[in-house]
Design an enzyme around this catalytic site. Structure first.
Site, PDB file in Angstrom:
ATOM      1  N   ASP A  45      42.219  43.195  39.159  1.00 31.30           N
ATOM      2  CA  ASP A  45      42.943  42.058  39.720  1.00 31.30           C
ATOM      3  C   ASP A  45      44.235  41.890  38.920  1.00 31.30           C
ATOM      4  OD1 ASP A  45      40.970  41.279  41.650  1.00 31.30           O
ATOM      5  OD2 ASP A  45      39.790  40.421  40.018  1.00 31.30           O
TER       6      ASP A  45
ATOM      7  N   ILE B 215      34.637  29.351  46.661  1.00 32.69           N
ATOM      8  CA  ILE B 215      34.149  30.182  47.760  1.00 32.69           C
ATOM      9  C   ILE B 215      34.370  31.644  47.387  1.00 32.69           C
ATOM     10  CG2 ILE B 215      34.352  30.755  50.209  1.00 32.69           C
ATOM     11  CD1 ILE B 215      33.270  27.955  49.647  1.00 32.69           C
ATOM     12  N   GLU B 216      33.319  32.433  47.458  1.00 37.47           N
ATOM     13  CA  GLU B 216      33.441  33.861  47.150  1.00 37.47           C
ATOM     14  C   GLU B 216      34.422  34.480  48.141  1.00 37.47           C
ATOM     15  OE1 GLU B 216      33.282  37.720  47.675  1.00 37.47           O
ATOM     16  OE2 GLU B 216      31.767  36.785  48.971  1.00 37.47           O
ATOM     17  N   SER B 217      35.368  35.289  47.630  1.00 42.37           N
ATOM     18  CA  SER B 217      36.537  35.678  48.416  1.00 42.37           C
ATOM     19  C   SER B 217      36.196  36.547  49.624  1.00 42.37           C
ATOM     20  CB  SER B 217      37.561  36.391  47.529  1.00 42.37           C
ATOM     21  OG  SER B 217      36.987  37.541  46.931  1.00 42.37           O
TER      22      SER B 217
ATOM     23  N   CYS C 179      37.201  42.380  38.560  1.00 43.66           N
ATOM     24  CA  CYS C 179      36.167  41.642  39.283  1.00 43.66           C
ATOM     25  C   CYS C 179      34.820  41.871  38.615  1.00 43.66           C
ATOM     26  CB  CYS C 179      36.127  42.100  40.735  1.00 43.66           C
ATOM     27  SG  CYS C 179      34.756  41.384  41.678  1.00 43.66           S
TER      28      CYS C 179
ATOM     29  N   ARG D 182      44.474  40.785  48.007  1.00 46.01           N
ATOM     30  CA  ARG D 182      43.413  41.733  48.322  1.00 46.01           C
ATOM     31  C   ARG D 182      42.722  41.254  49.596  1.00 46.01           C
ATOM     32  NH1 ARG D 182      38.708  42.517  44.163  1.00 46.01           N
ATOM     33  NH2 ARG D 182      40.340  43.471  42.917  1.00 46.01           N
ATOM     34  N   GLY D 183      42.575  42.165  50.571  1.00 50.88           N
ATOM     35  CA  GLY D 183      41.895  41.790  51.797  1.00 50.88           C
ATOM     36  C   GLY D 183      42.578  40.678  52.561  1.00 50.88           C
TER      37      GLY D 183
ATOM     38  N   GLU E  88      39.857  32.182  39.034  1.00 54.88           N
ATOM     39  CA  GLU E  88      39.807  30.789  38.597  1.00 54.88           C
ATOM     40  C   GLU E  88      39.309  30.682  37.158  1.00 54.88           C
ATOM     41  OE1 GLU E  88      38.770  31.134  43.007  1.00 54.88           O
ATOM     42  OE2 GLU E  88      38.160  32.126  41.151  1.00 54.88           O
TER      43      GLU E  88
END
Length: 273
Positions: free
Chosen positions: A187, A81-83, A180, A248-249, A220
Site C-alpha cells: 500500500d 468497512i473491509e475494502s 496489507c 486499489r480496486g 487507518e
C-alpha cells in the site's frame, strides 16, 4: 483481527444486483488497544475519506449511469468497512435500477452507516466535472531528500525526536509504504504531518516513515500509529496526520487524525490518485 470470513484475499464472484449484505465491518478496538488506547477513548478527531471511482447503476430507462463518490467515515465509528467488501457492494449496483443519483447516494449512506455504526456522509460526483490534482499537498514541505545514513526497514518509533524552538510546520513524504496484513500487497501513500510544537528532526521523521516499509497494517491503523507516536515522542501542541493512499480496486483511502476538529487533511487529490 476477525477477518477469516472477510472476502479480502479470497476469490470472489462479483454480484451485479444490489446486495448490502456484502459489507463486512471490522471493529476498530483491537488496533487501538495495540497502540495503548485501552479505555475506549482516543486523543483525536478525524475521519476516513474514501474516494470510489467506479460507481455505476441503471437509470429507469435501462441506460447505465456512472459517477464517483466521496465517502466519509467518522473516526469515532465502532467499525471500519473491509475494502474488498465495499468494492463488491458497490459493484452490486451495476445492474440495479435507481431513479436518481440522489437515491443511490442515500442508499449507500444508509447501508454504510448501519454497517459501521455511525453516520456516514456520501457525496456523489459527476465524472464530467473538472478536477485538480497536485504533486504534493499544497503548503507542505517535502522531506524525502533529507540526509539519512542509517535507514531501517522495521517499524522504528524511536527514530522520532523533536526539540528546541516551537514552530508551526507542514511536512510531507511520498515514501510511506505498508503492506496489507491479509494479502501482503503493498500500500503506497503520501504522508502529511502538520503541527505546532518543538521542531521535528526531519531526518528522524524520514527514517520513521521509511521504517513502515515492511509493516503490516491497514491504512487507518497506520495513520493512528503515526499520530500516537508523534504525540508520545515529540509532544506537539497541535497535530494533524493524514495519509493519502493510492488507488486499489477503484478505491483510495485517506484517513486523517487531528488534535482539533477544525484541522482537516482530506482536501485535494494527488497525482498518484
Amino acid at each position: 483481527m476477525a477477518l477469516h470470513n472477510a472476502p479480502l484475499g479470497k476469490a470472489s464472484e462479483y454480484p451485479d444486483r444490489y446486495d448490502p449484505s456484502l459489507l463486512f465491518p471490522v471493529a476498530r478496538d483491537e488496533n487501538r488497544r495495540r497502540i495503548g488506547l485501552n479505555d475506549g477513548r482516543w486523543p483525536w478527531f478525524g475521519e476516513d475519506l474514501w474516494q470510489a471511482w467506479e460507481v455505476s447503476w441503471l437509470r429507469l430507462s435501462g441506460v447505465p449511469a456512472v459517477a464517483w463518490a466521496e465517502i466519509r467515515f467518522p473516526a469515532a465509528s465502532p467499525s471500519i468497512i473491509e475494502s474488498k467488501s465495499l468494492k463488491l457492494y458497490l459493484n452490486s449496483f451495476n445492474q440495479s435500477a435507481f431513479s436518481s443519483p440522489e437515491q443511490v447516494a442515500k442508499t449507500i449512506t444508509d447501508d454504510l452507516s448501519s454497517a459501521c455504526g455511525a453516520a456516514v456522509q456520501v457525496d456523489m460526483k459527476s465524472v464530467d466535472e473538472p478536477g485538480d490534482a497536485f504533486g504534493r499537498p499544497q503548503g507542505y514541505e517535502l522531506i524525502d531528500d533529507e540526509p539519512v545514513s542509517d535507514v531501517v526497514y522495521e517499524y522504528s518509533p524511536e527514530s522520532l525526536n523533536a526539540g528546541g524552538e516551537v514552530v508551526t510546520e507542514k511536512l510531507c513524504s511520498h515514501l510511506l509504504k505498508s503492506n496489507c496484513p491479509v494479502t501482503g500487497q503493498p500500500d503506497w501513500a503520501t504522508l502529511m504531518v502538520s503541527y505546532t510544537g518543538p521542531k521535528l528532526d526531519r531526518a528522524g521523521l524520514l527514517k520513521y516513515v521509511v521504517s513502515f516499509r515492511q509493516k503490516q497494517d491497514f491504512h487507518e491503523h497506520c495513520v493512528e500509529t503515526v499520530f500516537t507516536d508523534l504525540m508520545a515522542q515529540c509532544q506537539p501542541e497541535k497535530l494533524m496526520v493524514c495519509a493519502r493512499y493510492t488507488r486499489r480496486g477503484g478505491l483510495d483511502i485517506n484517513p486523517w487524525r487531528a488534535t482539533e476538529p477544525t484541522q482537516d487533511g482530506s482536501s485535494g487529490r494527488l497525482v498518484r490518485q
